[in-house]
Write a protein that holds these residues in place. Structure first.
Motif, mmCIF file in Angstrom:
data_model
loop_
_atom_site.group_PDB
_atom_site.id
_atom_site.type_symbol
_atom_site.label_atom_id
_atom_site.label_comp_id
_atom_site.label_asym_id
_atom_site.label_seq_id
_atom_site.Cartn_x
_atom_site.Cartn_y
_atom_site.Cartn_z
ATOM 1 N N THR A 68 -0.062 -1.796 12.822
ATOM 2 C CA THR A 68 0.218 -1.245 14.142
ATOM 3 C C THR A 68 0.318 0.273 14.039
ATOM 4 O OG1 THR A 68 1.470 -3.237 14.718
ATOM 5 C CG2 THR A 68 1.807 -1.307 16.104
ATOM 6 N N GLY A 69 -0.254 0.965 15.004
ATOM 7 C CA GLY A 69 -0.226 2.421 14.958
ATOM 8 C C GLY A 69 -1.114 2.943 13.837
ATOM 9 N N THR A 70 -1.035 4.230 13.571
ATOM 10 C CA THR A 70 -1.853 4.835 12.525
ATOM 11 C C THR A 70 -1.349 4.364 11.165
ATOM 12 O OG1 THR A 70 -2.153 6.770 13.940
ATOM 13 C CG2 THR A 70 -2.732 7.004 11.611
ATOM 14 N N HIS A 71 -2.240 3.763 10.387
ATOM 15 C CA HIS A 71 -1.825 3.162 9.119
ATOM 16 C C HIS A 71 -2.954 3.258 8.101
ATOM 17 C CE1 HIS A 71 -4.033 -0.084 11.140
ATOM 18 N NE2 HIS A 71 -4.332 -0.493 9.920
ATOM 19 N N ILE A 72 -2.599 3.026 6.855
ATOM 20 C CA ILE A 72 -3.569 3.057 5.761
ATOM 21 C C ILE A 72 -3.651 1.679 5.130
ATOM 22 C CG2 ILE A 72 -4.122 4.054 3.501
ATOM 23 C CD1 ILE A 72 -2.722 6.595 4.386
ATOM 24 N N ASP A 73 -4.864 1.146 5.048
ATOM 25 C CA ASP A 73 -5.101 -0.129 4.376
ATOM 26 C C ASP A 73 -5.250 0.093 2.880
ATOM 27 O OD1 ASP A 73 -5.064 -1.484 6.767
ATOM 28 O OD2 ASP A 73 -7.238 -1.594 6.970
ATOM 29 N N ALA A 74 -4.549 -0.696 2.099
ATOM 30 C CA ALA A 74 -4.655 -0.655 0.646
ATOM 31 C C ALA A 74 -5.743 -1.624 0.176
ATOM 32 C CB ALA A 74 -3.316 -1.031 0.015
ATOM 33 N N PRO A 75 -6.218 -1.471 -1.054
ATOM 34 C CA PRO A 75 -7.236 -2.400 -1.571
ATOM 35 C C PRO A 75 -6.819 -3.869 -1.491
ATOM 36 C CG PRO A 75 -7.127 -0.468 -2.971
ATOM 37 C CD PRO A 75 -6.006 -0.338 -1.984
ATOM 38 N N SER A 76 -5.525 -4.164 -1.627
ATOM 39 C CA SER A 76 -5.092 -5.564 -1.583
ATOM 40 C C SER A 76 -5.257 -6.183 -0.204
ATOM 41 C CB SER A 76 -3.631 -5.678 -2.030
ATOM 42 O OG SER A 76 -2.769 -4.970 -1.156
ATOM 43 N N HIS A 77 -5.462 -5.352 0.812
ATOM 44 C CA HIS A 77 -5.704 -5.863 2.166
ATOM 45 C C HIS A 77 -7.054 -6.567 2.252
ATOM 46 C CE1 HIS A 77 -5.969 -6.065 6.502
ATOM 47 N NE2 HIS A 77 -6.954 -5.187 6.559
ATOM 48 N N TYR A 78 -8.000 -6.165 1.430
ATOM 49 C CA TYR A 78 -9.361 -6.686 1.526
ATOM 50 C C TYR A 78 -9.539 -8.032 0.833
ATOM 51 C CZ TYR A 78 -9.776 -1.627 2.228
ATOM 52 O OH TYR A 78 -9.584 -0.333 2.637
ATOM 53 N N GLY A 79 -8.583 -8.440 0.022
ATOM 54 C CA GLY A 79 -8.674 -9.709 -0.676
ATOM 55 C C GLY A 79 -7.749 -9.722 -1.885
ATOM 56 N N SER A 80 -7.481 -10.915 -2.401
ATOM 57 C CA SER A 80 -6.554 -11.048 -3.524
ATOM 58 C C SER A 80 -7.218 -10.751 -4.856
ATOM 59 C CB SER A 80 -5.965 -12.464 -3.555
ATOM 60 O OG SER A 80 -7.009 -13.433 -3.686
ATOM 61 N N THR A 81 -8.553 -10.747 -4.886
ATOM 62 C CA THR A 81 -9.278 -10.440 -6.115
ATOM 63 C C THR A 81 -10.374 -9.427 -5.809
ATOM 64 O OG1 THR A 81 -10.862 -12.259 -5.781
ATOM 65 C CG2 THR A 81 -8.864 -12.748 -7.051
ATOM 66 N N ALA A 82 -10.814 -8.733 -6.862
ATOM 67 C CA ALA A 82 -11.896 -7.756 -6.728
ATOM 68 C C ALA A 82 -12.701 -7.742 -8.010
ATOM 69 C CB ALA A 82 -11.333 -6.366 -6.444
ATOM 70 N N THR A 83 -13.947 -7.334 -7.916
ATOM 71 C CA THR A 83 -14.808 -7.310 -9.099
ATOM 72 C C THR A 83 -14.338 -6.272 -10.108
ATOM 73 O OG1 THR A 83 -16.299 -5.734 -7.997
ATOM 74 C CG2 THR A 83 -16.823 -8.087 -7.803
ATOM 75 N N TYR A 84 -13.565 -5.266 -9.655
ATOM 76 C CA TYR A 84 -13.117 -4.201 -10.544
ATOM 77 C C TYR A 84 -11.750 -4.487 -11.165
ATOM 78 C CZ TYR A 84 -10.626 -2.857 -6.285
ATOM 79 O OH TYR A 84 -9.844 -2.862 -5.154
ATOM 80 N N GLY A 85 -11.101 -5.577 -10.777
ATOM 81 C CA GLY A 85 -9.778 -5.899 -11.303
ATOM 82 C C GLY A 85 -8.847 -6.354 -10.199
ATOM 83 N N VAL A 86 -7.562 -6.220 -10.431
ATOM 84 C CA VAL A 86 -6.563 -6.649 -9.451
ATOM 85 C C VAL A 86 -6.387 -5.554 -8.394
ATOM 86 C CG1 VAL A 86 -4.163 -7.350 -9.088
ATOM 87 C CG2 VAL A 86 -5.357 -8.011 -11.192
ATOM 88 N N PRO A 87 -6.601 -5.865 -7.126
ATOM 89 C CA PRO A 87 -6.452 -4.843 -6.077
ATOM 90 C C PRO A 87 -5.010 -4.331 -5.987
ATOM 91 C CG PRO A 87 -7.629 -6.775 -5.255
ATOM 92 C CD PRO A 87 -7.038 -7.154 -6.571
ATOM 93 N N ARG A 88 -4.875 -3.024 -5.836
ATOM 94 C CA ARG A 88 -3.540 -2.429 -5.771
ATOM 95 C C ARG A 88 -2.961 -2.489 -4.357
ATOM 96 N NH1 ARG A 88 -3.925 3.264 -9.013
ATOM 97 N NH2 ARG A 88 -5.969 3.450 -7.991
ATOM 98 N N HIS A 89 -1.637 -2.572 -4.305
ATOM 99 C CA HIS A 89 -0.920 -2.530 -3.037
ATOM 100 C C HIS A 89 -0.701 -1.078 -2.620
ATOM 101 C CE1 HIS A 89 -0.327 -6.803 -3.274
ATOM 102 N NE2 HIS A 89 0.430 -6.727 -4.352
ATOM 103 N N ILE A 90 -0.208 -0.902 -1.400
ATOM 104 C CA ILE A 90 -0.081 0.446 -0.844
ATOM 105 C C ILE A 90 0.921 1.289 -1.632
ATOM 106 C CG2 ILE A 90 1.749 -0.062 0.842
ATOM 107 C CD1 ILE A 90 -1.429 2.093 1.390
ATOM 108 N N ASP A 91 1.954 0.681 -2.191
ATOM 109 C CA ASP A 91 2.944 1.439 -2.951
ATOM 110 C C ASP A 91 2.439 1.854 -4.324
ATOM 111 O OD1 ASP A 91 3.242 -1.518 -3.259
ATOM 112 O OD2 ASP A 91 4.603 -0.928 -4.875
ATOM 113 N N GLU A 92 1.273 1.356 -4.720
ATOM 114 C CA GLU A 92 0.721 1.650 -6.036
ATOM 115 C C GLU A 92 -0.399 2.692 -6.011
ATOM 116 O OE1 GLU A 92 1.082 -2.631 -8.257
ATOM 117 O OE2 GLU A 92 -0.370 -2.511 -6.615
#
Length: 255
Positions: A68-92
């Protein structure tokens, strides 16, 4: 230094797909609440009338999503896994990503619901600027004019997969938009999928994040107030929410 606010407010009175709940305890109510807490926990009688105007402190309680409102999506928003490794959360995410030179691209004259890599390449040439790695690219679609209304969620332009990869190839790691999403409007994507059966039309910009690490700022505002397409700094540090796929930001352009 001049500062330009690039953020939309969190507003419980505005139309949202997931409505915001904003409960307010007024300063006067806060004084009564404190008196009750003092009696309950400490056995002390406290008269709020001794306080200036009988008031203490206000308290705001909100129920809303991190999108809600202006926000930043972290890599973990796109899925629980990624080809490059474990997606990071916004605090990381590294803070260095969120205070960088910015460049604004104009998508207002683009046809269709998405733009491709060729369109972005021509826009960089038009403004006479080639971004450096870690520059923050801001997409001016004009959609912020409809913020707070239902049209904001159905009438905007996004990026296709080629455009997203193009920006990442340039070393961009934060892409911002004044629209509701970095992809095309949901209804139009689903209609196109139903017509073609092509899964690639479904959230291609977001799902690129399963292949390559990047963040996106959604629901920016005031991009038309920037006096030039580059030559400014964007500061957009995300709120540090442990384990979250997104965090709110007060995005600002510094000139």
């Amino acid at each position: 230094m001049r500062m330009i606010d690039l953020s939309t407010p969190v507003d419980a009175a505005a139309w949202e797909p997931e409505p915001v709940l904003h409960e307010i305890v007024t300063p006067a109510e806060g004084a009564v609440h404190m008196a009750e807490e003092m009696k309950l926990h400490f056995g002390v009688d406290f008269d709020p009338a001794v306080l200036p105007d009988g008031e203490l402190l206000s308290i705001d309680t909100l129920k809303l999503t991190t999108h809600t409102g202006t926000h930043i999506d972290a890599p973990s928003h796109y899925g629980s896994t990624a080809t490059y490794g474990v997606p990071r959360h916004i605090d990381e995410m590294p803070l260095e990503w969120f205070h960088r030179p910015g460049v604004r691209l104009d998508l207002t004259g683009a046809e269709g619901d998405t733009v491709d890599a060729e369109f972005l390449d021509k826009e960089f040439a038009r403004i006479g600027y080639r971004p450096n790695p870690l520059d923050i690219v801001l997409l001016h679609t004009g959609a912020s004019a409809w913020a707070g209304t239902q049209r904001y969620f159905t009438d905007f332009k996004g990026l296709d997969a080629s455009a997203t990869h193009f920006l990442l190839d340039l070393g961009i790691r934060v892409i911002g938009t004044d629209a509701f999403s970095l992809d095309a409007p949901f209804g139009k994507m689903l209609a196109k999928f139903k017509e073609t059966g092509d899964r690639g039309v479904l959230w291609p910009a977001h799902f690129t994040g399963r292949e390559r690490e990047f963040c996106q700022i959604e629901r920016l505002s005031n991009l038309d107030a920037l006096p030039q397409p580059y030559g400014f700094t964007v500061s957009c540090f995300p709120i540090k929410i442990k384990g979250a796929g997104a965090g709110w930001t007060r995005a600002v352009a510094l000139l």
